[in-house]
Design a protein around this motif. Structure first.
Motif, PDB file in Angstrom:
ATOM      1  N   ARG A 382       0.832  -1.195   0.000  1.00 43.23           N
ATOM      2  CA  ARG A 382       0.000   0.000   0.000  1.00 43.23           C
ATOM      3  C   ARG A 382       0.876   1.258   0.000  1.00 43.23           C
ATOM      4  N   GLY A 383       1.938   1.244   0.816  1.00 43.27           N
ATOM      5  CA  GLY A 383       2.845   2.389   0.844  1.00 43.27           C
ATOM      6  C   GLY A 383       3.613   2.538  -0.450  1.00 43.27           C
ATOM      7  N   TRP A 384       4.110   1.423  -0.998  1.00 41.46           N
ATOM      8  CA  TRP A 384       4.856   1.501  -2.255  1.00 41.46           C
ATOM      9  C   TRP A 384       3.968   1.954  -3.408  1.00 41.46           C
ATOM     10  N   THR A 385       2.703   1.526  -3.410  1.00 41.11           N
ATOM     11  CA  THR A 385       1.783   1.957  -4.458  1.00 41.11           C
ATOM     12  C   THR A 385       1.555   3.460  -4.397  1.00 41.11           C
ATOM     13  N   ALA A 386       1.427   3.991  -3.190  1.00 38.54           N
ATOM     14  CA  ALA A 386       1.255   5.433  -3.041  1.00 38.54           C
ATOM     15  C   ALA A 386       2.491   6.183  -3.518  1.00 38.54           C
ATOM     16  N   ARG A 387       3.676   5.675  -3.197  1.00 33.77           N
ATOM     17  CA  ARG A 387       4.904   6.345  -3.634  1.00 33.77           C
ATOM     18  C   ARG A 387       5.066   6.253  -5.148  1.00 33.77           C
ATOM     19  N   ARG A 388       4.678   5.113  -5.712  1.00 37.82           N
ATOM     20  CA  ARG A 388       4.752   4.960  -7.164  1.00 37.82           C
ATOM     21  C   ARG A 388       3.851   5.973  -7.863  1.00 37.82           C
ATOM     22  N   ALA A 389       2.629   6.104  -7.346  1.00 42.53           N
ATOM     23  CA  ALA A 389       1.689   7.045  -7.953  1.00 42.53           C
ATOM     24  C   ALA A 389       2.198   8.481  -7.837  1.00 42.53           C
ATOM     25  N   ALA A 390       2.746   8.843  -6.678  1.00 45.34           N
ATOM     26  CA  ALA A 390       3.246  10.205  -6.488  1.00 45.34           C
ATOM     27  C   ALA A 390       4.439  10.487  -7.391  1.00 45.34           C
ATOM     28  N   PHE A 391       5.379   9.530  -7.474  1.00 38.96           N
ATOM     29  CA  PHE A 391       6.558   9.738  -8.306  1.00 38.96           C
ATOM     30  C   PHE A 391       6.176   9.793  -9.787  1.00 38.96           C
ATOM     31  N   ALA A 392       5.266   8.916 -10.209  1.00 35.04           N
ATOM     32  CA  ALA A 392       4.834   8.915 -11.602  1.00 35.04           C
ATOM     33  C   ALA A 392       4.171  10.239 -11.960  1.00 35.04           C
TER      34      ALA A 392
END
Length: 518
Positions: A382-392
């Protein structure tokens, strides 16, 4: 009646008490967002880099997150908002296929024409930028335009150290950490050193700066700058390792000491000790301070061991010791009994600081069952998905938009005559979802069955499940399956067909012979 002082020193909140034992020496600095980050940025970055170079836990933790969030094939799923454009779904499907084909040929070109320095693919540049963000706090890139390349838009990942105030100027209201701001506080340009201050071979270039605007007049991105903005007015990011640098350093030092002690114990297994104590040594030295007696003793002892070959018994050598000497052994209780518990406790804090589980960071799954492993995976993912979305959204999407503008304006991907103007609807045409590595499986059978059930009752889609579980594009999967079915021998079923046939039969569908005759 005499008033009684409250335990909190008269304050409503114990956190504001200045007299309790826990708070008496707790006086953190009270500063603005840039005042917290910028003065110590260089020292924090240098320490974080040193740990990721030399500390296995830090290097492994950073590598795990980069591999899980970005991976080796981070790419966009093109999803233009055809309803907002007044077009139809068939056009959107054709546009998706055409743009993604162009992106693949551009981003994966082995000639590396997408990179200004021609050393990395797009996915590799994104990985490098994310690593910079994780370790140093900032992901920075500058878009270039190369006339001699088929697609002229290209990207260079910038070292965050190069972003700085020209000539060492102090920060001001409109210049912070190399970032020029307008009166509303929005970044409008960036100052980059032309070489690193620590590069002796380019000492002259390190004293030159170049100002690069954030974007063009029509808002085409030029500088990409992504960081975690936690306070209003913050201009630069801080390393994600900052809260755990001290603990990483302590664990590293303790581990090194334990390892050194264990090596010494292994090398120095035994020694010879003499029975002479302080009184005997004083007697040998004599009352007049002379040392002839002790020297004679040492010489005689050394000559004894030099001349003595020893006695062998059954091939084993037996050493005769000097009169009064005896064999001593070094204790081998290393590492210390509390070492494993200490390391485990520190690694749990480090893992929490990185947003990972202890098992992931330490690769110790000895005390983990399926339920706890899956719970940890869901939480971490869940945390990695949020970081992926923010970075993308903050770094990758602006680059994709600039690339898409070029290929559309140059006719590489034609638009229908009824399509709205591209530049006025740029964001709508460029709508995407970025996908990277899948989260993998703890129990493949159970998780695939759960995914099929989610799709069956409308909680998810094939596209969502393919992207989440395996990081693949379901349309590409279906195209490949179609080709595989066409190549199957006559009378045989593809595994996918067989699975659906069993599913239909189980649900009361028509038998196979009836379906084959229809």
């Amino acid at each position: 009646m005499k008033p009684v002082a409250s335990a909190s020193g008269g304050t409503a909140y114990q956190a504001g008490d200045s007299h309790s034992e826990a708070m008496v020496n707790f006086h953190p600095v009270f500063r603005g967002p840039d005042g917290e980050v910028l003065p110590n940025r260089d020292k924090i970055v240098a320490r974080a880099r040193d740990l990721t170079r030399n500390n296995g836990w830090a290097a492994g933790g950073v590598a795990k997150e980069v591999d899980s969030v970005i991976g080796g094939a981070f790419r966009p799923l093109v999803k233009p908002d055809w309803k907002a454009l007044g077009l139809d779904a068939d056009w959107a499907s054709d546009f998706k296929l055409a743009v993604e084909a162009k992106w693949r040929s551009y981003s994966d070109d082995p000639r590396k024409l997408c990179d200004v320095t021609r050393s990395q693919s797009v996915a590799q540049m994104f990985s490098m930028a994310y690593r910079n963000y994780l370790t140093e706090g900032d992901a920075l890139g500058v878009l270039g335009w190369k006339e001699d390349r088929p697609i002229k838009t290209c990207l260079r990942i910038m070292d965050p150290d190069l972003l700085s105030n020209p000539n060492g100027h102090q920060d001001s209201m409109h210049l912070r950490g190399g970032v020029h701001k307008d009166k509303e506080g929005a970044a409008k340009g960036y100052n980059f050193r032309q070489a690193h201050v620590g590069d002796r071979a380019a000492a002259l270039e390190a004293q030159r700066w170049k100002y690069v605007p954030r974007e063009t007049e029509w808002m085409r991105p030029i500088v990409l700058h992504f960081f975690d903005k936690t306070r209003d007015g913050q201009s630069r990011g801080v390393s994600r390792l900052a809260p755990i640098i001290e603990k990483l350093r302590m664990e590293d030092h303790y581990s090194r000491v334990e390892l050194q002690a264990a090596v010494i114990n292994a090398v120095l297994a035994a020694f010879i000790k003499t029975p002479m104590g302080p009184d005997a040594i004083d007697e040998l030295f004599g009352e007049d301070g002379g040392s002839s007696g002790f020297s004679d003793y040492q010489v005689d002892r050394a000559e004894y061991y030099k001349a003595k070959d020893g006695i062998t018994l059954g091939g084993a050598r037996l050493t005769q010791l000097y009169s009064g000497d005896e064999i001593g052994t070094v204790p081998t209780a290393r590492p210390a009994a509390q070492y494993a518990d200490f390391e485990s406790a520190v690694l749990r804090q480090i893992a929490a600081g990185l947003g990972q589980s202890y098992e992931q960071l330490s690769a110790d799954w000895s005390k983990t069952n399926y339920s706890s492993a899956r719970a940890a995976m869901i939480d971490i993912w869940r945390g990695w998905t949020a970081r992926r979305a923010a970075f993308a959204q903050g770094f990758c999407q602006p680059f994709y938009m600039a690339w898409l503008e070029e290929i559309v304006r140059n006719g590489h991907v034609p638009l229908p005559s009824r399509a709205p103007d591209f530049r006025e609807n740029w964001v709508v045409y460029a709508r995407t979802k970025w996908i990277g590595p899948g989260k993998g499986f703890v129990d493949p059978v159970k998780e695939v069955q759960a995914a099929a059930l989610r799709v069956a009752i409308g909680l998810s889609t094939l596209e969502e499940e393919a992207a989440e579980l395996t990081g693949s594009d379901h349309l590409e999967n279906l195209e490949q399956i179609k080709r595989e079915i066409e190549s199957m021998p006559e009378g045989s079923l593809h595994p996918m067909q067989e699975s659906f046939a069993k599913l239909l039969g189980h649900n009361g569908g028509p038998p196979m012979d009836e379906r084959e005759t229809r």
